[in-house]
Design a protein around this motif. Structure first.
Motif: not given
Length: 298
Positions: A201-203, A209-211, A213, A252
């Motif tokens: 999971i990557v925020a 969307r908040k994350h 996968r 990120r």
């Protein structure tokens, strides 16, 4: 009647007449019917086989897995039952082993081997990769874990396939969402790399969307590995989403190794080398990386 039913019971109850039974339904097994045109799934085939047994059999193997909701089971595979007596029949594989009371369970009104016993049986069948695929799917559907199966190994010490079963249980991961993801993970492990984490999971802001996968990877080094099926290349909406998603992951700090069918099936060494190079760039200093990358150059 969208589920399998016994013709004699339906006739006795007046639910159907002999004429409608003949015209509107078709037999899956003797005296077991489905509406004509129905899609036969592994789960409905399993239920039909259980009815054929007079509700006396126990769903086993792939049929038990299908009853629990395991995916990726071909509906054309024969149904499987534990049944102590009765003649074999086309389309049903009969097992005659003794089952302990705690090795069975009632699933949606049908008796099946427990998830632990189902894993015990499927994990011993010849074909290591296929066995891991089966157990990954079963683990995702039921939550069964390797530690849950170990007591059965102690209970049945002399059965065939225990050496493979132990290895398969060690490799099983409920995070795999397709057979291709399982196979991709196994290629990395077999190359000597540490076992990747699954469903990372990557925020972040991923199209609202908040994350996001990532199929699998090494979170400490921000290296992910993703298997992409045909829809990732042919469906414009999926393709557009992938472009935005990978761009956000890159901001990120993630390096994503993208894997397709050709890479997995014909050039797995390239996938391994790309993963190793990404890990090297991100500072991993495992000896296996140097070996694999050196062999690639040589």
């Amino acid at each position: 009647m969208d589920r399998p039913f016994l013709g004699t019971e339906a006739l006795g109850a007046g639910t159907v007449t002999r004429r409608t039974l003949a015209n509107r339904y078709e037999a899956v097994y003797r005296n077991v019917y489905l509406p004509k045109g129905s899609t036969l799934t592994a789960a409905t085939r399993a239920e039909a086989a259980w009815l054929w047994s007079g509700r006396q059999g126990v769903l086993a193997g792939l049929s038990a897995a299908a009853a629990y909701g395991s995916r990726w089971i071909d509906a054309d595979e024969p149904a499987e039952l534990f049944r102590r007596n009765g003649k074999p029949v086309d389309g049903i594989l009969i097992h005659r082993d003794e089952l302990a009371e705690d090795e069975t369970r009632l699933v949606a009104g049908v008796v099946a081997t427990s998830p632990e016993r189902t894993a015990f049986d499927l994990g011993r069948r010849r074909g290591r990769v296929r066995a891991v695929v089966r157990l990954d799917a079963l683990a995702q559907a039921t939550g069964v874990r390797a530690v849950d199966v170990h007591p059965l190994i102690q209970r049945h010490p002399g059965v065939r396939g225990l050496v493979q079963l132990r290895e398969v249980l060690d490799l099983t991961d409920a995070g795999a969402e397709s057979p291709q993801e399982t196979r991709t993970r196994l290629v990395l492990v077999d190359a000597g790399l540490p076992r990747p984490q699954t469903q990372i999971i990557v925020a972040g802001n991923f199209l609202g969307r908040k994350h996001a996968r990532i199929d699998m990877g090494y979170g400490d080094f921000k290296v992910g590995v993703e298997y992409e099926g045909a829809q990732h290349w042919t469906d414009p909406a999926v393709r557009a989403n992938d472009i935005d998603r990978y761009a956000e992951l890159a901001t990120r700090g993630w390096i994503i190794v993208r894997v397709g069918a050709d890479l997995l099936n014909r050039r797995p060494h390239v996938m391994v080398a790309r993963t190793c190079e990404a890990l090297r760039i991100r500072g991993a200093q495992w000896p296996v990386l140097a070996r694999i990358l050196r062999d690639r150059v040589a």
